[in-house]
Write an enzyme that holds these catalytic residues in place. Sequence first.
Site, short mmCIF file in Angstrom:
data_model
loop_
_atom_site.label_atom_id
_atom_site.label_comp_id
_atom_site.label_asym_id
_atom_site.label_seq_id
_atom_site.Cartn_x
_atom_site.Cartn_y
_atom_site.Cartn_z
N ASP A 2 0.80 -1.09 0.08
CA ASP A 2 0.12 -0.03 -0.04
C ASP A 2 0.80 1.25 0.01
O ASP A 2 2.02 1.26 0.43
CB ASP A 2 -0.80 0.14 1.35
CG ASP A 2 -1.99 -0.87 1.41
OD1 ASP A 2 -2.10 -1.89 0.39
OD2 ASP A 2 -2.90 -0.80 2.01
N HIS A 49 3.71 -2.03 3.09
CA HIS A 49 3.63 -0.79 2.67
C HIS A 49 5.03 -0.46 2.03
O HIS A 49 6.07 -0.44 2.56
CB HIS A 49 3.39 0.23 3.71
CG HIS A 49 2.17 -0.03 4.53
ND1 HIS A 49 1.88 -1.02 5.38
CD2 HIS A 49 0.79 0.59 4.31
CE1 HIS A 49 0.79 -1.04 5.79
NE2 HIS A 49 0.36 -0.13 5.25
#
Length: 215
Positions: free
Chosen positions: A37, A185
């Site tokens: 992400d 991430h």
Amino acid sequence: MNFFKTPAVLKYVYPNLLWDKKKEHQPEKPCLYLTFDDGPVPGITPFVLDTLKTYQAQATFFCVGENVEDHPDLYRKIIDQGHVVGNHTQHHLNGWETRDQDYFNDITLCEHSLRQPLKPSETLTNLFRPPYGKIKKSQIQLLKHEYTLVMWDILSGDFDPDFDAEKCLQKCISHTNGGTIIIFHDSYKAEKNLEYVLPRYLDHFASSGFRFGTL
């Protein structure tokens, strides 16, 4: 902060969200689903791509629209290496704190940002992940008709600078099994932990005969 495997009760309460792919799991061909992400950003996104390439692993990247506009070359590299991309809003909005219409408008802006660099032969997925995992029931009800709303089975905690990298790795390994969707991430705040965890996590499961698929 606690990072853990998503409780079964959440999956029961929100059945319209994709938490894992356990129903599709084949024991003879175990598969994990890595997701990243908040990118793409210089430095950490290229590291992730190079590491995935080393292990011949595919992944799904939930991209922030403004980052795609700022770094179209990195976005293009994600696609060219065979990975899948999904919508993560244009400005990384918290759904709980955002008016529904403003939230939907931001998702549409992100879709436009994701679509612009695509070639005529390429299509955009309908995958959407809410930033922070925070989304209202009213937002779910409207979005579920147009998007596959993707959550996760394991929250790695890579973004927490106070979370020890080795503990992060062991936590991820111990909770992973076939059909797991794990969230990492490709962001600056996760860089320290991710650089330690990702290659070791991939090595562990590649050595155990797992594949790494896209959503």
